[in-house]
Write a protein that holds these residues in place. Structure first.
Motif, PDB file in Angstrom:
ATOM      1  N   PHE A  15       0.839  -1.209   0.000  1.00 33.57           N
ATOM      2  CA  PHE A  15       0.000   0.000   0.000  1.00 33.57           C
ATOM      3  C   PHE A  15       0.868   1.251   0.000  1.00 33.57           C
ATOM      4  N   GLY A  31      -5.484   2.324  -5.539  1.00 35.26           N
ATOM      5  CA  GLY A  31      -4.678   1.303  -4.876  1.00 35.26           C
ATOM      6  C   GLY A  31      -5.105   1.137  -3.426  1.00 35.26           C
ATOM      7  N   GLN A  32      -4.390   1.827  -2.522  1.00 33.25           N
ATOM      8  CA  GLN A  32      -4.706   1.714  -1.084  1.00 33.25           C
ATOM      9  C   GLN A  32      -6.165   2.117  -0.843  1.00 33.25           C
ATOM     10  N   GLY A  33      -6.823   1.356   0.029  1.00 28.71           N
ATOM     11  CA  GLY A  33      -8.253   1.597   0.250  1.00 28.71           C
ATOM     12  C   GLY A  33      -8.523   2.748   1.203  1.00 28.71           C
ATOM     13  N   THR A  92      -5.614  -2.998  12.160  1.00 29.72           N
ATOM     14  CA  THR A  92      -4.276  -3.555  11.961  1.00 29.72           C
ATOM     15  C   THR A  92      -3.637  -3.801  13.334  1.00 29.72           C
ATOM     16  N   ASN A 165     -11.422  -8.893   1.726  1.00 30.01           N
ATOM     17  CA  ASN A 165     -10.452  -8.069   1.000  1.00 30.01           C
ATOM     18  C   ASN A 165      -9.331  -9.004   0.554  1.00 30.01           C
ATOM     19  N   TYR A 196     -15.358  -4.883   6.973  1.00 30.77           N
ATOM     20  CA  TYR A 196     -16.239  -4.428   5.874  1.00 30.77           C
ATOM     21  C   TYR A 196     -17.686  -4.877   6.106  1.00 30.77           C
ATOM     22  N   LYS A 226     -13.803   2.459   7.668  1.00 31.67           N
ATOM     23  CA  LYS A 226     -14.490   2.219   6.401  1.00 31.67           C
ATOM     24  C   LYS A 226     -15.894   2.799   6.422  1.00 31.67           C
ATOM     25  N   PHE A 311     -13.503  -3.206  -2.824  1.00 36.39           N
ATOM     26  CA  PHE A 311     -12.444  -3.637  -3.741  1.00 36.39           C
ATOM     27  C   PHE A 311     -13.003  -4.532  -4.831  1.00 36.39           C
ATOM     28  N   ARG A 357      -5.973  -5.394  -8.203  1.00 32.61           N
ATOM     29  CA  ARG A 357      -7.031  -4.940  -7.298  1.00 32.61           C
ATOM     30  C   ARG A 357      -7.262  -3.444  -7.458  1.00 32.61           C
TER      31      ARG A 357
HETATM   32  N1  GLN Z   1      -6.935  -2.076   4.291  1.00 30.53           N
HETATM   33  C1  GLN Z   1      -6.383  -1.179   3.321  1.00 30.53           C
HETATM   34  C2  GLN Z   1      -6.336  -1.820   1.961  1.00 30.53           C
HETATM   35  O1  GLN Z   1      -6.459  -3.009   1.833  1.00 30.53           O
HETATM   36  C3  GLN Z   1      -4.985  -0.744   3.637  1.00 30.53           C
HETATM   37  C4  GLN Z   1      -4.685  -0.448   5.044  1.00 30.53           C
HETATM   38  C5  GLN Z   1      -3.283   0.004   5.262  1.00 30.53           C
HETATM   39  O2  GLN Z   1      -2.601   0.489   4.355  1.00 30.53           O
HETATM   40  N2  GLN Z   1      -2.827  -0.171   6.444  1.00 30.53           N
HETATM   41  O3  GLN Z   1      -6.134  -1.095   1.025  1.00 30.53           O
END
Ligand code: GLN
Length: 378
Positions: A15, A31-33, A92, A165, A196, A226, A311, A357
């Motif tokens: 990410f 990219g990064q969510g 995380t 994910n 999610y 989210k 995603f 993705r």
């Molecule tokens: N969960 C987010 C993703 O999959 C990224 C989270 C992160 O960068 N720590 O994009």
């Protein structure tokens, strides 16, 4: 190399790498969510008010009483807020606290791939042995025999992520019942990553803890980022039986002690939002999902439409690239769009090489512009 052995294979997260490339190339970052639109005003106002009200010192380590009560109240099962809920710096951190708090070196932990990349890094930090089970493309199917074979008398835990994910799969009742049956048979803990849970666009999300007999062996993980478009607030939590909660808290207190106090207070307000907030939220994401899926198909990708999450994992092989990383480099340099190369989420199968993705937690205009740029692939 200075990095300790337990982390030397991991390098920078995918990410961080691809968000940096997006900035360098002034690309649209799918990219990064994280959303490119702002959080709702009532959530931001609640945080500002909490700061003004003096909620500015450490909170209780396991979570501010206002927030743990809101979490317990809005969970699907009767929950003791003070003994079963632990608030962390994003999910995380919950993942790390659960694994470091409960898993011993040599324990086997079942991980379903493609996986969120922190799972394997945390297992490595704990000295655990990952046992990988693949969701097979193109429909990301879980094969019963493969799951059965992954369990052994050393299995300590299985990590389940639904909505999933990066595939967007929402596990159905029979898949969850199979996981529950095997976890029970092998006396394994289920870590159910449900960040999610409010992003189910097709079908229904069944929290595995609600299946018969599962509450006592399940750690449910949820988060604020989210649902309220505040990924930078880093507020996540676990809901788990007291015996697991004690272990999770033991790790959490030495990692971060507690997340930001005013943001926890604001999170309590957010969680008590009326049902209409969540209905509107899902409707907006359904529109975004349909827009990106139709757009990707019109450009030539093969796409399994995601049932949940924000995603989509698309098959890029019609464009003739040898792997996901070279495809993503071409995308950013030639089209100005960033996607994530998903081999970072695979350890066993090579399926990831043919996939990319895209995150669709972006405004409709951003998504339309991205689809337009992707026409350059044709
Ligand atoms: N969960 C987010 C993703 O999959 C990224 C989270 C992160 O960068 N720590 O994009």
């Amino acid at each position: 190399m200075a990095t300790a052995k337990r982390l030397e294979h991991f390098g920078e997260t995918v990410f961080a790498t691809w968000s940096r490339l997006a900035t360098e190339h002034n690309a649209i970052n799918l990219g990064q969510g994280f959303p490119d639109f702002d959080a709702p005003d009532f959530v931001k106002e609640a945080a500002i008010k909490a700061i003004r009200d003096g909620e500015n010192q450490y909170s209780r380590s396991a979570g501010h009483p206002l927030l743990v009560e809101a979490i317990a109240e809005t969970f699907e099962l009767p929950t003791n807020a003070m003994d079963e809920v632990t608030v962390t710096c994003g999910s995380t951190e919950t993942i790390a606290a659960v694994i470091l708090g409960l898993v011993n070196p040599g324990d086997e932990v079942i991980v379903i791939e493609p996986f969120y990349d922190s799972y394997l890094a945390c297992l490595s930090m704990a000295g655990a042995v990952p046992k990988i089970v693949t969701l097979h493309a193109p429909e990301f199917t879980l094969i019963e025999e493969e799951l059965r074979e992954a369990f052994s008398d050393k299995t300590k835990m299985i990590i389940v992520n639904s909505p999933h994910n990066p595939t967007g799969r929402v596990f159905n009742k029979s898949e969850l019942e199979l996981i529950a049956e095997l976890a029970t048979k092998h006396n394994a803990i289920v870590l159910s990553d449900e960040v999610y849970n409010k992003l189910v666009l097709t079908g229904t999300h069944i929290p595995i803890a609600t299946l018969p007999g599962m509450k006592e062996r399940t750690i449910t993980l949820r988060s604020l980022g989210k649902v309220f478009s505040v990924t930078g607030w880093k507020i996540g939590w676990s809901i788990a039986p007291q015996k697991f909660t004690e272990a999770i808290r033991c790790a959490h207190q030495f990692m971060t002690f507690c997340p930001a106090t005013p943001l926890q207070v604001a999170a309590a307000t957010a969680l008590r939002s009326p049902e209409s907030y969540f209905t509107e939220y899902t409707a907006q994401y359904t529109e975004r999902r349909d827009l990106i899926v139709d757009g990707l198909r019109s450009v030539g990708f093969n796409v399994h439409s995601p049932e949940g999450t924000y995603f989509v994992l698309a098959d890029h092989t019609p464009f003739g690239f040898s792997d996901d990383v070279s495809f993503c480099h071409h995308l950013v340099t030639s089209c100005g769009v960033v996607g994530i190369p998903p081999t970072a989420f695979y350890k066993q199968s090579t399926d990831g090489q043919g996939l990319v993705r895209f995150a669709f937690c972006k405004g409709v205009e951003t998504l339309k512009k991205a689809v337009e740029r992707l026409q350059g692939l044709c």
